[in-house]
Motif scaffolding. Structure first.
Motif, short mmCIF file in Angstrom:
data_model
loop_
_atom_site.label_atom_id
_atom_site.label_comp_id
_atom_site.label_asym_id
_atom_site.label_seq_id
_atom_site.Cartn_x
_atom_site.Cartn_y
_atom_site.Cartn_z
N GLN A 132 1.13 -1.08 0.05
CA GLN A 132 0.38 0.17 -0.24
C GLN A 132 0.69 1.19 -0.22
N ARG A 133 0.28 1.86 -0.80
CA ARG A 133 1.13 3.19 -1.27
C ARG A 133 1.50 3.82 0.25
N LYS A 134 2.23 5.03 0.64
CA LYS A 134 2.00 5.62 1.38
C LYS A 134 1.73 6.97 1.62
N ALA A 135 1.07 7.67 2.18
CA ALA A 135 0.15 9.04 2.59
C ALA A 135 0.99 9.71 2.65
N ARG A 136 1.06 10.71 1.23
CA ARG A 136 1.72 11.97 1.71
C ARG A 136 1.35 12.59 2.52
N ILE A 137 2.23 13.93 3.57
CA ILE A 137 1.75 14.68 4.38
C ILE A 137 2.56 15.78 3.53
N LEU A 138 1.93 17.44 3.59
CA LEU A 138 3.47 18.45 3.52
C LEU A 138 3.35 19.40 4.74
N HIS A 157 4.85 7.78 11.90
CA HIS A 157 4.16 6.63 11.93
C HIS A 157 3.78 6.42 10.52
N GLY A 158 4.40 6.61 9.96
CA GLY A 158 4.55 5.96 8.74
C GLY A 158 4.08 6.56 7.30
N GLN A 193 -2.56 13.60 19.93
CA GLN A 193 -4.48 13.84 19.57
C GLN A 193 -3.86 14.46 18.05
N LEU A 194 -3.12 15.06 18.08
CA LEU A 194 -3.38 15.59 16.09
C LEU A 194 -3.06 14.26 15.53
N VAL A 195 -1.81 13.70 15.54
CA VAL A 195 -1.97 12.03 14.92
C VAL A 195 -3.24 11.80 14.36
N LEU A 196 -3.99 12.12 15.63
CA LEU A 196 -5.08 10.58 15.75
C LEU A 196 -5.49 11.63 14.55
N ARG A 197 -6.10 12.91 14.37
CA ARG A 197 -7.36 13.80 13.72
C ARG A 197 -6.43 13.63 12.09
N VAL A 198 -5.34 13.76 11.70
CA VAL A 198 -4.75 13.70 10.91
C VAL A 198 -5.39 11.83 9.99
#
Length: 234
Positions: free
Chosen positions: A2-8, A27-28, A111-116
């Protein structure tokens, strides 16, 4: 695989930016970053990101300007704003420009990680089963093109606004609580203790787009003690 999600991550404070990059890589996620508003605007408009984590106070272009520019190009792009400004006016301004949600500094990284994770999960699972939603008074909303015609003008919706409308439409026989919308539309777990006005502000935005008089709503009404209810064409 599975492709990793990309975050900016657009953040000018080095310590915060470095910490967030490390956390999301751990967190991958595949993580890119920008150190000021001009770089953030360029990457936001030209990169292919699953989510943009966008600070408000930046040198060069500020987060509001970046969010507005992104929304003009892409109404689907998930955006969470990071803000040290927590006044109602600042929050309303950010969300009115099309951000999916906001997180006020200082924030809990966990909490930020959970919300993302929640925003990404919801954006990937969005389905459009009904091509049109017909509301009281004959207003028809095109869910595929995120648009409608109201008072002789073309009206555009963000993906999050359309998600809210669709969920309310699916449950139009009853009022839907603020907590249920956070859980089902934003994907936030019910036991995730968060403070956010994003639901109220999205409802206000929708009323400005679909009501003849937003101060006296007839299509998206508040049921005292119950939540919000969408009035469909009978």
């Amino acid at each position: 695989m599975q492709r990793k999600a990309r975050i900016l991550i657009v953040e000018d404070e080095t310590a915060i930016r470095t910490g967030l990059v490390d956390v999301f890589v751990y967190h991958g996620y595949e993580v890119d970053f920008a150190v000021d508003g001009d770089e953030g605007l360029s990457k936001s408009l030209n990169g292919a990101y699953d989510l943009i984590l966008l600070d408000v106070m930046l040198p060069g272009k500020n987060g509001y300007e970046i969010c507005e520019a992104v929304r003009l190009k892409d109404r689907d792009q998930p955006i969470i704003m990071l803000t040290a400004k927590s006044s109602d006016e600042d929050v309303i301004h950010g969300l009115s420009l099309g951000a999916d949600d906001y997180v006020a500094k200082p924030f809990s990284v966990a909490q930020l990680v959970l919300r993302v994770q929640a925003v990404l999960r919801r954006s990937r699972s969005t389905t459009l089963d009904d091509a049109h939603i017909r509301l009281a008074g004959g207003l028809e909303i095109d869910t595929l093109n995120l648009s409608c015609q109201h008072k002789g003008e073309d009206v555009a919706f963000t993906r999050r606004e359309m998600d809210v409308l669709q969920y309310l439409h699916e449950h139009c026989e009853r009022p839907v609580s603020r907590e249920e919308l956070l859980n089902k539309v934003w994907g936030y777990a019910r036991d995730l203790d968060i403070e956010t006005r994003t639901v109220d502000i999205h409802i206000a935005k929708l009323r400005r787009k679909i009501e003849d008089d937003p101060k006296q709503p007839q299509r998206l009404v508040t049921v005292r003690g119950g939540g919000y209810r969408l009035m469909t064409e009978s």
